[in-house]
Scaffold this motif. Structure first.
Motif, PDB file in Angstrom:
ATOM      1  N   PHE A 126       1.007  -1.829   0.204  1.00  0.00           N
ATOM      2  CA  PHE A 126       0.394   0.066  -0.109  1.00  0.00           C
ATOM      3  C   PHE A 126       0.847   1.443   0.321  1.00  0.00           C
ATOM      4  O   PHE A 126       0.374   2.350  -0.738  1.00  0.00           O
ATOM      5  CB  PHE A 126      -1.009   0.007   1.046  1.00  0.00           C
ATOM      6  CG  PHE A 126      -2.377  -1.052   0.782  1.00  0.00           C
ATOM      7  CD1 PHE A 126      -2.321  -1.581  -0.258  1.00  0.00           C
ATOM      8  CD2 PHE A 126      -2.605  -0.954   2.494  1.00  0.00           C
ATOM      9  CE1 PHE A 126      -3.366  -2.250  -0.371  1.00  0.00           C
ATOM     10  CE2 PHE A 126      -3.911  -2.184   1.836  1.00  0.00           C
ATOM     11  CZ  PHE A 126      -4.452  -2.555   0.547  1.00  0.00           C
ATOM     12  N   LEU A 127       2.325   0.995   0.851  1.00  0.00           N
ATOM     13  CA  LEU A 127       2.511   2.196   0.222  1.00  0.00           C
ATOM     14  C   LEU A 127       3.444   2.141  -0.785  1.00  0.00           C
ATOM     15  O   LEU A 127       3.842   4.120  -0.992  1.00  0.00           O
ATOM     16  CB  LEU A 127       3.849   2.187   1.444  1.00  0.00           C
ATOM     17  CG  LEU A 127       5.722   3.456   1.811  1.00  0.00           C
ATOM     18  CD1 LEU A 127       4.386   4.527   2.629  1.00  0.00           C
ATOM     19  CD2 LEU A 127       6.082   2.869   2.870  1.00  0.00           C
ATOM     20  N   PHE A 128       3.740   1.259  -0.852  1.00  0.00           N
ATOM     21  CA  PHE A 128       4.259   1.472  -2.476  1.00  0.00           C
ATOM     22  C   PHE A 128       3.851   2.055  -3.447  1.00  0.00           C
ATOM     23  O   PHE A 128       4.044   2.790  -4.604  1.00  0.00           O
ATOM     24  CB  PHE A 128       5.105  -0.057  -2.708  1.00  0.00           C
ATOM     25  CG  PHE A 128       6.302  -0.394  -2.190  1.00  0.00           C
ATOM     26  CD1 PHE A 128       7.363   0.262  -1.099  1.00  0.00           C
ATOM     27  CD2 PHE A 128       7.090  -1.339  -2.321  1.00  0.00           C
ATOM     28  CE1 PHE A 128       8.504   0.530  -0.865  1.00  0.00           C
ATOM     29  CE2 PHE A 128       8.156  -1.911  -2.165  1.00  0.00           C
ATOM     30  CZ  PHE A 128       8.695  -1.022  -1.787  1.00  0.00           C
ATOM     31  N   VAL A 129       2.781   1.831  -3.530  1.00  0.00           N
ATOM     32  CA  VAL A 129       1.240   1.689  -5.098  1.00  0.00           C
ATOM     33  C   VAL A 129       0.980   3.819  -4.694  1.00  0.00           C
ATOM     34  O   VAL A 129       0.595   3.988  -5.522  1.00  0.00           O
ATOM     35  CB  VAL A 129       0.707   1.133  -4.547  1.00  0.00           C
ATOM     36  CG1 VAL A 129      -0.400   1.707  -3.739  1.00  0.00           C
ATOM     37  CG2 VAL A 129      -0.081   1.455  -5.682  1.00  0.00           C
ATOM     38  N   GLN A 130       0.956   4.392  -3.614  1.00  0.00           N
ATOM     39  CA  GLN A 130       1.126   5.764  -3.254  1.00  0.00           C
ATOM     40  C   GLN A 130       1.886   6.605  -4.240  1.00  0.00           C
ATOM     41  O   GLN A 130       1.373   7.891  -4.950  1.00  0.00           O
ATOM     42  CB  GLN A 130       0.939   6.002  -2.001  1.00  0.00           C
ATOM     43  CG  GLN A 130       0.081   5.194  -1.092  1.00  0.00           C
ATOM     44  CD  GLN A 130      -1.521   5.589  -1.281  1.00  0.00           C
ATOM     45  OE1 GLN A 130      -1.389   6.827  -1.576  1.00  0.00           O
ATOM     46  NE2 GLN A 130      -2.356   4.132  -1.680  1.00  0.00           N
ATOM     47  N   LYS A 132       5.243   6.327  -6.893  1.00  0.00           N
ATOM     48  CA  LYS A 132       6.472   5.718  -7.832  1.00  0.00           C
ATOM     49  C   LYS A 132       7.817   6.325  -7.232  1.00  0.00           C
ATOM     50  O   LYS A 132       8.346   4.867  -7.079  1.00  0.00           O
ATOM     51  CB  LYS A 132       5.899   6.144  -8.861  1.00  0.00           C
ATOM     52  CG  LYS A 132       7.208   5.272 -10.242  1.00  0.00           C
ATOM     53  CD  LYS A 132       6.183   3.604 -10.413  1.00  0.00           C
ATOM     54  CE  LYS A 132       7.244   2.566 -11.367  1.00  0.00           C
ATOM     55  NZ  LYS A 132       6.273   1.805 -10.842  1.00  0.00           N
ATOM     56  N   ARG A 133       7.529   7.253  -6.653  1.00  0.00           N
ATOM     57  CA  ARG A 133       9.230   7.384  -6.049  1.00  0.00           C
ATOM     58  C   ARG A 133       9.632   6.696  -4.917  1.00  0.00           C
ATOM     59  O   ARG A 133      10.872   6.555  -4.795  1.00  0.00           O
ATOM     60  CB  ARG A 133       8.985   8.963  -5.805  1.00  0.00           C
ATOM     61  CG  ARG A 133       9.485  10.054  -6.692  1.00  0.00           C
ATOM     62  CD  ARG A 133       9.481  11.291  -6.648  1.00  0.00           C
ATOM     63  NE  ARG A 133       8.754  12.313  -7.908  1.00  0.00           N
ATOM     64  CZ  ARG A 133       8.988  13.840  -7.770  1.00  0.00           C
ATOM     65  NH1 ARG A 133       9.195  14.434  -6.374  1.00  0.00           N
ATOM     66  NH2 ARG A 133       8.515  14.666  -8.809  1.00  0.00           N
ATOM     67  N   ILE A 134       8.559   5.940  -3.881  1.00  0.00           N
ATOM     68  CA  ILE A 134       8.795   5.295  -2.856  1.00  0.00           C
ATOM     69  C   ILE A 134       8.687   4.379  -2.965  1.00  0.00           C
ATOM     70  O   ILE A 134       9.792   3.395  -2.668  1.00  0.00           O
ATOM     71  CB  ILE A 134       7.149   5.818  -2.219  1.00  0.00           C
ATOM     72  CG1 ILE A 134       7.339   6.772  -1.629  1.00  0.00           C
ATOM     73  CG2 ILE A 134       7.355   4.579  -0.638  1.00  0.00           C
ATOM     74  CD1 ILE A 134       5.912   7.114  -0.355  1.00  0.00           C
ATOM     75  N   GLU A 135       8.410   3.307  -3.689  1.00  0.00           N
ATOM     76  CA  GLU A 135       8.600   1.919  -4.434  1.00  0.00           C
ATOM     77  C   GLU A 135       9.699   1.839  -4.830  1.00  0.00           C
ATOM     78  O   GLU A 135      10.776   1.528  -4.681  1.00  0.00           O
ATOM     79  CB  GLU A 135       7.450   1.579  -5.143  1.00  0.00           C
ATOM     80  CG  GLU A 135       7.656   0.581  -5.846  1.00  0.00           C
ATOM     81  CD  GLU A 135       6.641   0.138  -7.288  1.00  0.00           C
ATOM     82  OE1 GLU A 135       6.796  -1.432  -7.516  1.00  0.00           O
ATOM     83  OE2 GLU A 135       5.556   0.824  -7.521  1.00  0.00           O
ATOM     84  N   THR A 136       9.902   3.094  -5.699  1.00  0.00           N
ATOM     85  CA  THR A 136      11.659   3.157  -6.624  1.00  0.00           C
ATOM     86  C   THR A 136      13.292   3.641  -5.322  1.00  0.00           C
ATOM     87  O   THR A 136      14.000   2.626  -5.696  1.00  0.00           O
ATOM     88  CB  THR A 136      11.789   4.467  -7.617  1.00  0.00           C
ATOM     89  OG1 THR A 136      10.697   4.478  -8.228  1.00  0.00           O
ATOM     90  CG2 THR A 136      13.148   4.205  -8.520  1.00  0.00           C
ATOM     91  N   ALA A 137      12.047   4.049  -4.677  1.00  0.00           N
ATOM     92  CA  ALA A 137      12.928   4.418  -3.249  1.00  0.00           C
ATOM     93  C   ALA A 137      13.263   3.267  -1.987  1.00  0.00           C
ATOM     94  O   ALA A 137      14.870   2.874  -1.840  1.00  0.00           O
ATOM     95  CB  ALA A 137      13.356   5.323  -2.322  1.00  0.00           C
ATOM     96  N   LEU A 138      12.490   2.727  -2.173  1.00  0.00           N
ATOM     97  CA  LEU A 138      12.435   1.487  -0.609  1.00  0.00           C
ATOM     98  C   LEU A 138      12.694  -0.122  -1.896  1.00  0.00           C
ATOM     99  O   LEU A 138      12.631  -1.101  -1.153  1.00  0.00           O
ATOM    100  CB  LEU A 138      11.060   1.087   0.066  1.00  0.00           C
ATOM    101  CG  LEU A 138      11.105   2.587   0.734  1.00  0.00           C
ATOM    102  CD1 LEU A 138      10.091   2.337   1.367  1.00  0.00           C
ATOM    103  CD2 LEU A 138      12.577   2.457   1.458  1.00  0.00           C
ATOM    104  N   PHE A 139      12.028  -0.124  -2.968  1.00  0.00           N
ATOM    105  CA  PHE A 139      11.990  -2.100  -3.550  1.00  0.00           C
ATOM    106  C   PHE A 139      12.354  -2.480  -3.354  1.00  0.00           C
ATOM    107  O   PHE A 139      13.108  -3.451  -3.339  1.00  0.00           O
ATOM    108  CB  PHE A 139      10.953  -1.690  -4.922  1.00  0.00           C
ATOM    109  CG  PHE A 139      10.386  -2.752  -5.083  1.00  0.00           C
ATOM    110  CD1 PHE A 139       9.671  -3.421  -4.797  1.00  0.00           C
ATOM    111  CD2 PHE A 139      11.629  -3.829  -6.230  1.00  0.00           C
ATOM    112  CE1 PHE A 139       9.506  -4.923  -5.223  1.00  0.00           C
ATOM    113  CE2 PHE A 139      11.025  -4.981  -6.881  1.00  0.00           C
ATOM    114  CZ  PHE A 139       9.698  -5.588  -6.248  1.00  0.00           C
ATOM    115  N   PRO A 140      14.396  -1.576  -4.014  1.00  0.00           N
ATOM    116  CA  PRO A 140      15.245  -2.647  -3.690  1.00  0.00           C
ATOM    117  C   PRO A 140      15.432  -3.326  -2.595  1.00  0.00           C
ATOM    118  O   PRO A 140      16.733  -4.153  -2.388  1.00  0.00           O
ATOM    119  CB  PRO A 140      17.067  -1.624  -3.896  1.00  0.00           C
ATOM    120  CG  PRO A 140      15.825  -0.375  -5.053  1.00  0.00           C
ATOM    121  CD  PRO A 140      14.163  -0.311  -4.131  1.00  0.00           C
TER     122      PRO A 140
END
Length: 306
Positions: A126-130, A132-140
């Motif tokens: 839910f945090l990632f989908v809010q 795209k920048r958050i997903e790019t920063a934390l998904f790795p």
């Protein structure tokens, strides 16, 4: 001058109607019979997909067990090398007092780790989908948790966390976390562009879009992640038990395998392995049933009979 005789009038030919040429009267209309109600025939029992999904694997398993028993008997293999299925089942019943308690410990750790991984994975998605920048920063960093061997991390977690059960739950949850994050995030992103435009046109808020559009679209992906994560939670629990090496009443099936290996009690080791395998199969079947209950009425992956 002689007058000609008047010519006699020619007689018109008399046309006699042939009896077969007489017009026939139209047949009386026959009342249409009501169509009989045809009930669909049920396919034979062995032709039903539900029965095939159960019977075929059971038949293959019986054949493999028969081959196993036949090879052990024919080659006269000793029990400390390869026990026969009959001896394994006897050991399972005779040592059930110890194996049953260890099974409960392993199942408890697995279920707790699975619940923790599910809740944490959904919240992170839910945090990632809010943004795209958050997903790019934390998904790795989520990928980093997946590629790091749990055997290398488990000793540190066991040292840092004093409670053995809590430490093993954390280790197993780390193993089962990534499939839920990746599948749920993919599902939340996989929405129909037209529907998303329709929600934007109606000025739907982020919360309304999440609850009414993204979550229903992500459910098939989410349940796919649950099926994978349930088995990984069991693997993580067994690995954590191997690393922790706890004994006594809090020992799981991994400790029983280690102890049986030290004592060369191979039938007991095989019995513990059988319990672990049956636990994994049970978890997968439960997740498949939950998926069918949630998606069976509307999604093509469960309604298709191909």
């Amino acid at each position: 001058m002689s007058t000609p005789f008047p010519s006699a009038p020619m007689a018109s030919p008399v046309v006699t109607a042939h009896p077969a040429a007489a017009p026939r009267s139209a047949p009386a209309p026959v009342a249409a019979k009501p169509a009989a109600k045809t009930t669909p025939k049920r396919p034979p029992l062995m032709a039903q997909p539900r029965v095939q999904r159960v019977v075929y694997p059971v038949l293959v398993g019986l054949v493999l067990i028969a081959l196993w028993q036949g090879m052990v008997t024919a080659m006269e293999l000793p029990p400390y090398l390869v026990p026969s299925p009959i001896l394994m089942m006897k050991t399972l019943f005779t040592d059930w007092a110890a194996l049953g308690g260890s099974l409960w410990v392993t199942v408890k750790i697995t279920v707790l780790a699975f619940v923790v991984a599910t809740v944490a994975g959904v919240l992170v998605s839910f945090l990632f989908v809010q943004s795209k920048r958050i997903e790019t920063a934390l998904f790795p960093y989520a990928v980093l948790l997946q590629v790091t061997p749990i055997v290398a991390v488990a000793p540190l977690i066991i040292i840092w966390v004093k409670d053995p059960t809590a430490s093993m739950v954390i280790c197993a949850a780390l193993v089962a976390l990534f499939p839920i994050i990746s599948n749920t995030t993919l599902g939340l992103r996989s929405v129909e562009p037209d529907l998303q435009s329709y929600f934007q046109l109606n000025r739907a808020t982020r919360l309304q879009t999440l609850l009414r559009l993204r979550i229903p679209s992500a459910l098939p992906y989410f349940f796919g992640g649950l099926r994978i994560s349930s088995g990984l939670a069991l693997i993580g629990a067994v690995v954590a038990e191997f690393v922790a090496g706890t004994g006594g009443q809090g020992a799981g099936l991994a400790y029983q395998i280690l102890q049986a290996g030290f004592q060369l009690n191979i039938p007991r080791m095989f019995a513990a392995l059988l319990l672990i395998s049956l636990t994994g199969v049970t978890l997968f079947v439960l997740m498949a049933w939950l998926t069918r209950v949630a998606l069976g009425g509307w999604h093509a992956s469960e309604t298709s009979h191909d």
